[in-house]
Design a protein around this motif. Structure first.
Motif, PDB file in Angstrom:
ATOM      1  N   PHE A 105      37.489  42.323  40.864  1.00 35.02           N
ATOM      2  CA  PHE A 105      38.683  42.111  40.062  1.00 35.02           C
ATOM      3  C   PHE A 105      39.976  42.165  40.869  1.00 35.02           C
ATOM      4  O   PHE A 105      41.064  42.244  40.291  1.00 35.02           O
ATOM      5  CB  PHE A 105      38.724  43.136  38.921  1.00 35.02           C
ATOM      6  N   GLY A 106      39.877  42.092  42.176  1.00 35.92           N
ATOM      7  CA  GLY A 106      41.070  42.070  43.010  1.00 35.92           C
ATOM      8  C   GLY A 106      41.359  43.423  43.641  1.00 35.92           C
ATOM      9  O   GLY A 106      40.576  44.375  43.525  1.00 35.92           O
TER      10      GLY A 106
ATOM     11  N   SER B 164      35.676  35.925  41.473  1.00 36.20           N
ATOM     12  CA  SER B 164      36.958  36.527  41.155  1.00 36.20           C
ATOM     13  C   SER B 164      37.835  35.534  40.408  1.00 36.20           C
ATOM     14  O   SER B 164      37.463  34.379  40.205  1.00 36.20           O
ATOM     15  CB  SER B 164      37.658  37.005  42.436  1.00 36.20           C
ATOM     16  N   ALA B 165      39.008  36.015  40.003  1.00 31.44           N
ATOM     17  CA  ALA B 165      39.970  35.194  39.266  1.00 31.44           C
ATOM     18  C   ALA B 165      41.362  35.758  39.499  1.00 31.44           C
ATOM     19  O   ALA B 165      41.529  36.875  39.995  1.00 31.44           O
ATOM     20  CB  ALA B 165      39.636  35.176  37.780  1.00 31.44           C
ATOM     21  N   LEU B 166      42.354  34.987  39.116  1.00 28.26           N
ATOM     22  CA  LEU B 166      43.750  35.414  39.220  1.00 28.26           C
ATOM     23  C   LEU B 166      44.183  35.957  37.868  1.00 28.26           C
ATOM     24  O   LEU B 166      44.871  35.294  37.085  1.00 28.26           O
ATOM     25  CB  LEU B 166      44.623  34.237  39.663  1.00 28.26           C
ATOM     26  N   HIS B 167      43.755  37.174  37.577  1.00 26.73           N
ATOM     27  CA  HIS B 167      43.958  37.757  36.258  1.00 26.73           C
ATOM     28  C   HIS B 167      45.433  37.984  35.932  1.00 26.73           C
ATOM     29  O   HIS B 167      45.788  38.115  34.764  1.00 26.73           O
ATOM     30  CB  HIS B 167      43.198  39.079  36.154  1.00 26.73           C
ATOM     31  N   HIS B 168      46.266  38.034  36.960  1.00 29.03           N
ATOM     32  CA  HIS B 168      47.677  38.309  36.730  1.00 29.03           C
ATOM     33  C   HIS B 168      48.466  37.084  36.286  1.00 29.03           C
ATOM     34  O   HIS B 168      49.615  37.207  35.869  1.00 29.03           O
ATOM     35  CB  HIS B 168      48.318  38.880  38.009  1.00 29.03           C
ATOM     36  N   ILE B 169      47.855  35.913  36.361  1.00 33.49           N
ATOM     37  CA  ILE B 169      48.552  34.693  35.943  1.00 33.49           C
ATOM     38  C   ILE B 169      48.301  34.460  34.458  1.00 33.49           C
ATOM     39  O   ILE B 169      47.152  34.434  34.014  1.00 33.49           O
ATOM     40  CB  ILE B 169      48.092  33.484  36.771  1.00 33.49           C
TER      41      ILE B 169
ATOM     42  N   THR C 115      48.595  28.296  41.481  1.00 29.98           N
ATOM     43  CA  THR C 115      49.155  27.577  42.622  1.00 29.98           C
ATOM     44  C   THR C 115      48.328  27.824  43.881  1.00 29.98           C
ATOM     45  O   THR C 115      47.608  28.827  43.997  1.00 29.98           O
ATOM     46  CB  THR C 115      50.599  28.016  42.889  1.00 29.98           C
ATOM     47  N   ARG C 116      48.465  26.927  44.844  1.00 33.09           N
ATOM     48  CA  ARG C 116      47.734  27.083  46.110  1.00 33.09           C
ATOM     49  C   ARG C 116      48.082  28.388  46.819  1.00 33.09           C
ATOM     50  O   ARG C 116      47.176  29.072  47.321  1.00 33.09           O
ATOM     51  CB  ARG C 116      47.988  25.888  47.027  1.00 33.09           C
ATOM     52  N   PRO C 117      49.357  28.782  46.892  1.00 31.14           N
ATOM     53  CA  PRO C 117      49.637  30.054  47.562  1.00 31.14           C
ATOM     54  C   PRO C 117      48.959  31.254  46.910  1.00 31.14           C
ATOM     55  O   PRO C 117      48.466  32.153  47.610  1.00 31.14           O
ATOM     56  CB  PRO C 117      51.164  30.156  47.473  1.00 31.14           C
ATOM     57  N   GLU C 118      48.906  31.294  45.581  1.00 30.89           N
ATOM     58  CA  GLU C 118      48.236  32.400  44.900  1.00 30.89           C
ATOM     59  C   GLU C 118      46.738  32.380  45.162  1.00 30.89           C
ATOM     60  O   GLU C 118      46.106  33.422  45.376  1.00 30.89           O
ATOM     61  CB  GLU C 118      48.513  32.343  43.396  1.00 30.89           C
TER      62      GLU C 118
END
Length: 406
Positions: free
Chosen positions: A8-9, A29-34, A41-44
């Motif tokens: 989870f990061g 995993s995933a970008l749970h904060h978005i 985005t590519r940077p994230e």
């Protein structure tokens, strides 16, 4: 099969060193904060890749980010309301960014409002460990007497309503609060605080949406995003409903093999595929997991392996259950894995680039030092390590030169 592990990061209490020591090769995993509906985005994405690949001191972890779980589908897309067009555009933009960073397997689900749903996050099993549990009578007590949802009395049989009333009467305020809190744990955004009125408001938005209409919306979503995924070389894979039956008056449309076949046939692309979750699907007695692995095999892009044990209280297809050890419970795990290994063999013979199917040990019981650590419900370190070791043992045996797996 490629061994992966959900992470989870950086805030996950299970460190990447433990993931590697458990024997996993890749991370899910995933970008749970978005926020749901916004663009990844590519940077994230690149930042999460670096977080997976390197420890804080710069030493390599030996791990790669293999599977995205999940790139969430917004409620506006599911209902086809509000910002649906913007959210669809953002979903495709996120797929483009993921592909540019080398991510090719993307899991999602189409469950309205609820994600996974459990009434007890720390149910004590006979060996003293803890696991997650869904008690149908407790759930009915919540729906009927705590949430007081309009229409709830028509959703339960007489015997179950009587038992729910007994359960509710026996609960003190603390028990009622705990039950509501457990059920909200699977709600997207629950960490920010869900109120009963807030949940009622979300449910009301689906009052006029039938299962047939929601199924059509899933097909519309896929018709919109699958061409982009196919062009980018991305494999989309839909996770089943958890549990696989209607709750709180909401339609469930990814609960059976027939459900999967409907949208796979409606959008016939290799980019439109399946996340085979043996735990979610295994709750229903009419789901044949080894057979589903065999018949849906060419479109299976990702696998969750866990097991459940159904319990006595049932109401039609709905039943109480708890999450069992990986090699116990109702699903024949050996036969299911054997079918998946045969699918990999077929893919190698066809020369498919995705011959190796990623899987992860889904959930796990809290055992030993996991108990009381306060980790993510269902995602302990030792319980999952035990599950992965057991699953790896089955695969090693079935793939041994002296053993035939089919």
């Amino acid at each position: 099969m490629r061994q992966t592990w959900r992470w989870f990061g950086p805030k996950d209490i299970v460190r990447l060193s433990a993931v590697r020591q458990a024997g996993a090769d890749g991370v899910v995993s995933a970008l749970h904060h978005i926020p749901t509906g916004a663009v990844w985005t590519r940077p994230e994405i690149a930042r999460r890749k670096r977080e997976v690949a390197f420890h804080a001191d710069g030493a390599p972890t030996g791990l790669t980010w293999d599977v995205v779980e999940s790139l969430p589908v917004s409620e506006d897309i599911k209902r086809q309301t509000g910002d649906v067009r913007a959210h669809l555009a953002n979903y495709k933009a996120s797929l483009e960014a993921l592909a540019a960073e080398g991510l090719a397997t993307v899991c999602y689900n189409f469950m309205p409002v609820l994600d996974w749903t459990r009434t007890d996050l720390a149910f004590r099993v006979d060996h003293g460990g803890r696991t997650m549990r869904f008690d149908l009578a407790d759930f009915a007590a919540f729906d009927l007497f705590i949430l007081q949802r309009p229409g709830a009395p028509e959703d339960f049989g007489a015997a179950l309503k009587d038992e729910a009333a007994r359960r509710f009467s026996a609960m003190d305020d603390q028990a009622r609060t705990a039950l509501a809190r457990n059920l909200s744990a699977g709600l997207p955004g629950a960490a920010d605080g869900w109120t009963l009125d807030g949940l009622r408001g979300q449910l009301a938005l689906y009052d006029s949406l039938s299962a047939k209409r929601l199924r059509a919306h899933l097909v519309d979503f896929l018709a919109e995003v699958v061409p982009t995924a196919e062009k980018l070389g991305i494999r989309l894979c839909c996770h089943p409903d958890d549990p696989p039956f209607p709750l709180l008056g909401l339609p469930r449309i990814v609960s059976t093999e027939a459900d999967y076949r409907f949208f796979l046939d409606a959008v016939p692309s290799p980019a439109n595929g399946v996340t085979l979750c043996s735990g979610s699907l295994g709750v229903r007695p009419d789901n044949d997991l080894p057979g589903m692995a065999e018949r849906l095999g060419p479109r299976i892009h990702f696998v969750h392996l866990r097991n459940v044990r159904r319990e006595g209280i049932a109401d039609g297809i709905r039943a109480s259950f708890h999450e069992d050890e990986h090699l116990k419970g109702v699903t024949d795990m050996v036969a299911t894995i054997a079918a998946l290994l045969r699918e990999e063999s077929r893919r190698r013979a066809e020369g498919r680039a995705d011959a190796q199917i990623p899987f992860r040990p889904d959930h796990g019981q809290d055992i030993l030092d996991d108990i009381g650590r306060g980790g993510q419900p269902g995602y302990p370190a030792i319980g999952r390590l035990k599950g992965l070791a057991e699953l790896r043992g089955i695969m090693t045996a079935l793939e041994h030169p002296g053993v035939r797996c089919g």
